[in-house]
Design a protein around this motif. Structure first.
Motif, PDB file in Angstrom:
ATOM      1  N   LEU A 376      99.548  57.036   6.495  1.00 52.13           N
ATOM      2  CA  LEU A 376     100.376  57.454   7.622  1.00 52.13           C
ATOM      3  C   LEU A 376      99.502  57.679   8.851  1.00 52.13           C
ATOM      4  O   LEU A 376      98.324  58.009   8.746  1.00 52.13           O
ATOM      5  CB  LEU A 376     101.116  58.740   7.268  1.00 52.13           C
ATOM      6  CG  LEU A 376     102.282  58.533   6.308  1.00 52.13           C
ATOM      7  CD1 LEU A 376     102.638  59.835   5.605  1.00 52.13           C
ATOM      8  CD2 LEU A 376     103.498  57.991   7.054  1.00 52.13           C
ATOM      9  N   ARG A 378      98.616  60.073  11.665  1.00 49.13           N
ATOM     10  CA  ARG A 378      98.820  61.523  11.788  1.00 49.13           C
ATOM     11  C   ARG A 378      99.507  61.904  13.104  1.00 49.13           C
ATOM     12  O   ARG A 378     100.127  62.936  13.195  1.00 49.13           O
ATOM     13  CB  ARG A 378      97.519  62.302  11.583  1.00 49.13           C
ATOM     14  CG  ARG A 378      96.472  62.095  12.627  1.00 49.13           C
ATOM     15  CD  ARG A 378      95.308  63.073  12.405  1.00 49.13           C
ATOM     16  NE  ARG A 378      94.547  62.809  11.183  1.00 49.13           N
ATOM     17  CZ  ARG A 378      94.501  63.627  10.139  1.00 49.13           C
ATOM     18  NH1 ARG A 378      95.169  64.760  10.139  1.00 49.13           N
ATOM     19  NH2 ARG A 378      93.782  63.325   9.094  1.00 49.13           N
ATOM     20  N   PHE A 381     103.430  62.054  12.740  1.00 46.72           N
ATOM     21  CA  PHE A 381     104.028  62.882  11.678  1.00 46.72           C
ATOM     22  C   PHE A 381     104.880  63.986  12.299  1.00 46.72           C
ATOM     23  O   PHE A 381     104.384  64.794  13.079  1.00 46.72           O
ATOM     24  CB  PHE A 381     102.921  63.484  10.820  1.00 46.72           C
ATOM     25  CG  PHE A 381     103.404  64.399   9.726  1.00 46.72           C
ATOM     26  CD1 PHE A 381     104.331  63.960   8.788  1.00 46.72           C
ATOM     27  CD2 PHE A 381     102.931  65.702   9.623  1.00 46.72           C
ATOM     28  CE1 PHE A 381     104.768  64.798   7.768  1.00 46.72           C
ATOM     29  CE2 PHE A 381     103.357  66.544   8.616  1.00 46.72           C
ATOM     30  CZ  PHE A 381     104.272  66.092   7.687  1.00 46.72           C
ATOM     31  N   THR A 382     106.152  63.998  11.972  1.00 47.69           N
ATOM     32  CA  THR A 382     107.063  64.980  12.580  1.00 47.69           C
ATOM     33  C   THR A 382     107.306  66.160  11.665  1.00 47.69           C
ATOM     34  O   THR A 382     107.876  67.166  12.080  1.00 47.69           O
ATOM     35  CB  THR A 382     108.432  64.344  12.845  1.00 47.69           C
ATOM     36  OG1 THR A 382     108.961  63.896  11.581  1.00 47.69           O
ATOM     37  CG2 THR A 382     108.335  63.170  13.794  1.00 47.69           C
ATOM     38  N   GLY A 383     106.925  66.018  10.372  1.00 47.78           N
ATOM     39  CA  GLY A 383     107.229  67.084   9.429  1.00 47.78           C
ATOM     40  C   GLY A 383     108.610  66.925   8.822  1.00 47.78           C
ATOM     41  O   GLY A 383     109.013  67.712   7.980  1.00 47.78           O
ATOM     42  N   SER A 384     109.328  65.901   9.259  1.00 49.32           N
ATOM     43  CA  SER A 384     110.684  65.709   8.726  1.00 49.32           C
ATOM     44  C   SER A 384     110.669  64.741   7.559  1.00 49.32           C
ATOM     45  O   SER A 384     110.090  63.664   7.621  1.00 49.32           O
ATOM     46  CB  SER A 384     111.595  65.183   9.839  1.00 49.32           C
ATOM     47  OG  SER A 384     112.687  64.493   9.270  1.00 49.32           O
ATOM     48  N   PHE A 385     111.328  65.148   6.504  1.00 50.77           N
ATOM     49  CA  PHE A 385     111.435  64.352   5.297  1.00 50.77           C
ATOM     50  C   PHE A 385     112.197  63.059   5.574  1.00 50.77           C
ATOM     51  O   PHE A 385     111.828  61.984   5.137  1.00 50.77           O
ATOM     52  CB  PHE A 385     112.202  65.173   4.265  1.00 50.77           C
ATOM     53  CG  PHE A 385     111.781  64.888   2.877  1.00 50.77           C
ATOM     54  CD1 PHE A 385     110.570  65.351   2.397  1.00 50.77           C
ATOM     55  CD2 PHE A 385     112.593  64.159   2.033  1.00 50.77           C
ATOM     56  CE1 PHE A 385     110.182  65.088   1.102  1.00 50.77           C
ATOM     57  CE2 PHE A 385     112.209  63.894   0.741  1.00 50.77           C
ATOM     58  CZ  PHE A 385     111.003  64.358   0.272  1.00 50.77           C
ATOM     59  N   ARG A 386     113.256  63.231   6.333  1.00 52.45           N
ATOM     60  CA  ARG A 386     114.121  62.098   6.655  1.00 52.45           C
ATOM     61  C   ARG A 386     113.332  61.018   7.401  1.00 52.45           C
ATOM     62  O   ARG A 386     113.486  59.838   7.136  1.00 52.45           O
ATOM     63  CB  ARG A 386     115.273  62.599   7.539  1.00 52.45           C
ATOM     64  CG  ARG A 386     116.602  61.981   7.189  1.00 52.45           C
ATOM     65  CD  ARG A 386     117.676  62.444   8.169  1.00 52.45           C
ATOM     66  NE  ARG A 386     117.849  63.888   8.155  1.00 52.45           N
ATOM     67  CZ  ARG A 386     118.440  64.564   9.152  1.00 52.45           C
ATOM     68  NH1 ARG A 386     118.869  63.924  10.225  1.00 52.45           N
ATOM     69  NH2 ARG A 386     118.588  65.866   9.074  1.00 52.45           N
ATOM     70  N   LEU A 388     110.163  60.357   7.198  1.00 56.64           N
ATOM     71  CA  LEU A 388     109.257  59.649   6.293  1.00 56.64           C
ATOM     72  C   LEU A 388     110.022  58.651   5.427  1.00 56.64           C
ATOM     73  O   LEU A 388     109.575  57.536   5.186  1.00 56.64           O
ATOM     74  CB  LEU A 388     108.507  60.636   5.392  1.00 56.64           C
ATOM     75  CG  LEU A 388     107.441  61.482   6.079  1.00 56.64           C
ATOM     76  CD1 LEU A 388     106.820  62.439   5.071  1.00 56.64           C
ATOM     77  CD2 LEU A 388     106.358  60.622   6.699  1.00 56.64           C
ATOM     78  N   GLU A 389     111.180  59.076   4.954  1.00 58.09           N
ATOM     79  CA  GLU A 389     111.993  58.165   4.138  1.00 58.09           C
ATOM     80  C   GLU A 389     112.419  56.953   4.958  1.00 58.09           C
ATOM     81  O   GLU A 389     112.486  55.836   4.454  1.00 58.09           O
ATOM     82  CB  GLU A 389     113.220  58.894   3.581  1.00 58.09           C
ATOM     83  CG  GLU A 389     112.839  59.829   2.458  1.00 58.09           C
ATOM     84  CD  GLU A 389     114.021  60.604   1.906  1.00 58.09           C
ATOM     85  OE1 GLU A 389     114.012  60.910   0.707  1.00 58.09           O
ATOM     86  OE2 GLU A 389     114.957  60.909   2.677  1.00 58.09           O
ATOM     87  N   GLU A 392     109.509  54.570   5.152  1.00 58.37           N
ATOM     88  CA  GLU A 392     109.401  53.850   3.878  1.00 58.37           C
ATOM     89  C   GLU A 392     110.434  52.726   3.800  1.00 58.37           C
ATOM     90  O   GLU A 392     110.125  51.596   3.435  1.00 58.37           O
ATOM     91  CB  GLU A 392     109.662  54.819   2.719  1.00 58.37           C
ATOM     92  CG  GLU A 392     108.459  55.091   1.888  1.00 58.37           C
ATOM     93  CD  GLU A 392     108.775  56.033   0.721  1.00 58.37           C
ATOM     94  OE1 GLU A 392     107.830  56.506   0.118  1.00 58.37           O
ATOM     95  OE2 GLU A 392     109.973  56.300   0.434  1.00 58.37           O
TER      96      GLU A 392
END
Lengths: 432, 143
Positions: A376, A378, A381-386, A388-389, A392
């Motif tokens: 990733l 850095r 990176f937003t810290g949001s799970f959504r 990252l999904e 992917e």
């Protein structure tokens, strides 16, 4: 049985005469009709009239996959589009495929050549043949299909997928010939066992396998599990597709259809032609192709030629089964995949860094599994799970559309993939 | 009224969570609340700590992928239906909740719950209008 005894048992002298006249025609034709070849020849001070012997071809430059890609899609066709009746394609080294065009005469010759290798494999009019190759841009499905029809076999165009149904067809139709990748053949056997069917009880007699490298152990395993004779055949989209070479009952190398394809073996480092019996890279020149002739195409496939007389009576040169590549091309379930294609997809995605690792394994039993690990970025990176999904999902769908095989994406921490001082290690292949 | 939350990306491999918490520990940073969301391949660790700015810097220096997000800390009445009431007030205020997790310690007789919402200010307003206490950052860090 020999499909075309006149051509397949031709004397060495007659073959050379035929090859030379066809080579002269082909060189003259590409010089006249394909600007790429004219410019290439002229840059080296070459003219078609300089081809006075087969060996004279060695003065001519190679054609590489890059040249095919640079002339995407139809730039190397030697006939106007009104004469081209079909196109096929294979993966290029980046996002764009390599496109091959066929005139109706090319298709007729292609069927003849596949009829030859089908007959070599011991398949004939009495057989029922199931083609488990995809019918589409890939040359495998259509290529085998028309050659099998030519010898009079009953063709079951099952294509790919839905393995349980494939097994139902094999059993219910009394299929005697299986056309597939070797890894799919083994997978079929496993699924049959799960379905409570003994694969050896199926009436399968012969397998014609191709489009991916396999070993002798794999051949023995396929024969034991499916109770058939496993034969190898070879081809590449850039040249014609399947039908370039095939294995006869002697199973001592693959007979090359030399009256249509001139084969050379070169040292991949120096580019010099090596003697028969010496390992090197196969280089092909088409001798009769009208739509998409190719001069000295570097296949990147490693093999050895022999011209020793074969027990089957054919006089054509034989190539040892391809055992490797001179480049980093991977074959995933029969589909050609280049790490550079994966890289080009990743470069377009800002949430990931240009550090990746491709891991190939046999996961789902005998099928290949492609995993792409990517670091990733850095800064995004937003810290949001959504989010990252979503990254992917975006990578997976782009890879699937570029590669035409599915890949699992695994996001990893920045700087977690191994760094090397020299050439980055991008691929781990655990299949062998 | 907003609280700083630290999010850390963690690959699912052994020892990564221990690495994060150890780094914070040796730097004298106390964890007030935490939650982990994960898939088979990766997880996101969310932390409320005593010194968020320092924690952010330390973890970055250690090579972790970190981001800072604003959340709100809500005093939820510690009785049956307490959380349901709070959620209802947020719903009435048109506030979407991304996730929430409960606090380790207690601020008072009530339970402290961390909410990540799209509209922090709107959420605070909606809750305060109903008499729900929302803690500010300093109060939370020093709990």
């Amino acid at each position: 049985m020999i499909w075309d005894p006149k051509q397949e048992t031709i004397s060495g002298e007659a073959l050379t005469t035929l090859q030379l006249s066809r080579l002269q025609n082909t060189i003259a034709s590409v010089y006249e009709t394909v600007p790429f070849y004219r410019a290439l020849f002229e840059r080296q001070g070459l003219h078609p009239s300089q081809v006075q012997s087969i060996e004279d071809l060695q003065h001519f430059p190679f054609t590489t996959k890059d040249a095919l890609r640079d002339n995407y899609p139809f730039g190397l066709f030697a006939r106007p589009m009104k004469d081209i009746v079909r196109v096929h394609a294979s993966s290029g080294t980046t996002g764009k495929p390599i496109v091959a065009g066929y005139t109706s005469n090319d298709l007729a010759i292609w069927s003849e050549l596949v009829a030859r290798i089908t007959t070599m494999a011991g398949v004939g009019a009495e057989d029922i043949a199931q083609v488990c190759f995809s019918y589409g841009l890939f040359t495998g499905g259509f290529g085998l299909h028309y050659g099998l029809e030519k010898v009079g076999a009953t063709v079951v165009p099952a294509s790919v997928g839905n393995t349980e149904k494939q097994i139902m067809l094999l059993r219910d139709f009394g299929v005697t010939v299986l056309i597939a990748t070797p890894s799919y053949a083994l997978y079929l056997a496993e699924v049959a066992v799960d379905m409570g069917i003994d694969p050896c009880s199926l009436p399968l007699r012969v397998g014609m396998f191709g489009s991916e490298p396999w070993t002798d152990q794999m051949r023995l395993e396929i024969e034991a599990r499916l109770g058939l004779t496993a034969t190898d055949n070879y081809g590449l989209t850039e040249i014609i597709g399947p039908g370039v070479a095939g294995e006869c009952s002697a199973r001592a190398g693959l007979h090359i259809n030399e009256d249509h394809f001139l084969v050379e073996v070169i040292d991949p480092q120096t580019g010099h032609v090596v003697a028969d019996g010496t390992e090197g890279e196969l280089v092909f020149t088409t001798l009769t192709k009208e739509g998409f002739p190719v001069i000295r195409y570097r296949s990147k496939d490693i093999s050895v030629l022999t011209r020793a007389r074969c027990a089957c009576g054919r006089t054509t040169a034989r190539m040892r089964r391809v055992t490797g590549r001179t480049d980093d091309m991977l074959i995933i379930n029969g589909v050609n995949v280049f790490p550079s294609q994966i890289e080009s997809v990743l470069m377009e995605i800002k949430e990931v860094a240009p550090h990746y690792l491709i891991v190939v394994d046999k996961k789902k039993r005998y099928l290949d599994d492609l995993e792409v690990r990517v670091e990733l970025n850095r800064n995004t990176f937003t810290g949001s799970f959504r989010d990252l999904e979503e990254v992917e999902r975006k990578i997976s769908s782009k890879l699937a559309s570029v590669l035409t095989v599915s890949a699992r994406v695994k996001l990893v921490e920045p700087k977690s993939l191994e760094r090397t001082m020299g050439k980055a290690k991008r691929v781990i292949d655990r299949r062998t | 009224m907003k609280v700083k939350q630290i999010s850390v990306f963690l690959e699912n491999k052994s020892g990564r969570l221990a690495d994060v918490t150890r780094s914070l520990g040796i730097n004298g940073i106390n964890i007030r609340a935490l939650s982990i969301a994960d898939t088979t391949d990766f997880g996101i660790l969310r932390l409320i700590v005593s010194k968020p700015n320092e924690a952010n810097r330390i973890l970055r220096d250690e090579g972790f992928m970190v981001s800072e997000t604003e959340v709100i800390a809500v005093d939820v009445p510690d009785r049956p239906g307490g959380l349901a009431d709070v959620l209802e007030y947020l719903g009435q205020g048109g506030i979407n909740i991304e996730y929430l997790y409960a606090f380790v310690g207690h601020a008072s007789q009530d339970a402290l719950v961390i909410f990540r919402v799209e509209d922090c200010d709107g959420a605070v307003k909606a809750l305060q209008a109903k008499g729900i206490r929302v803690l500010d950052g300093e109060a939370v860090y020093s709990l």
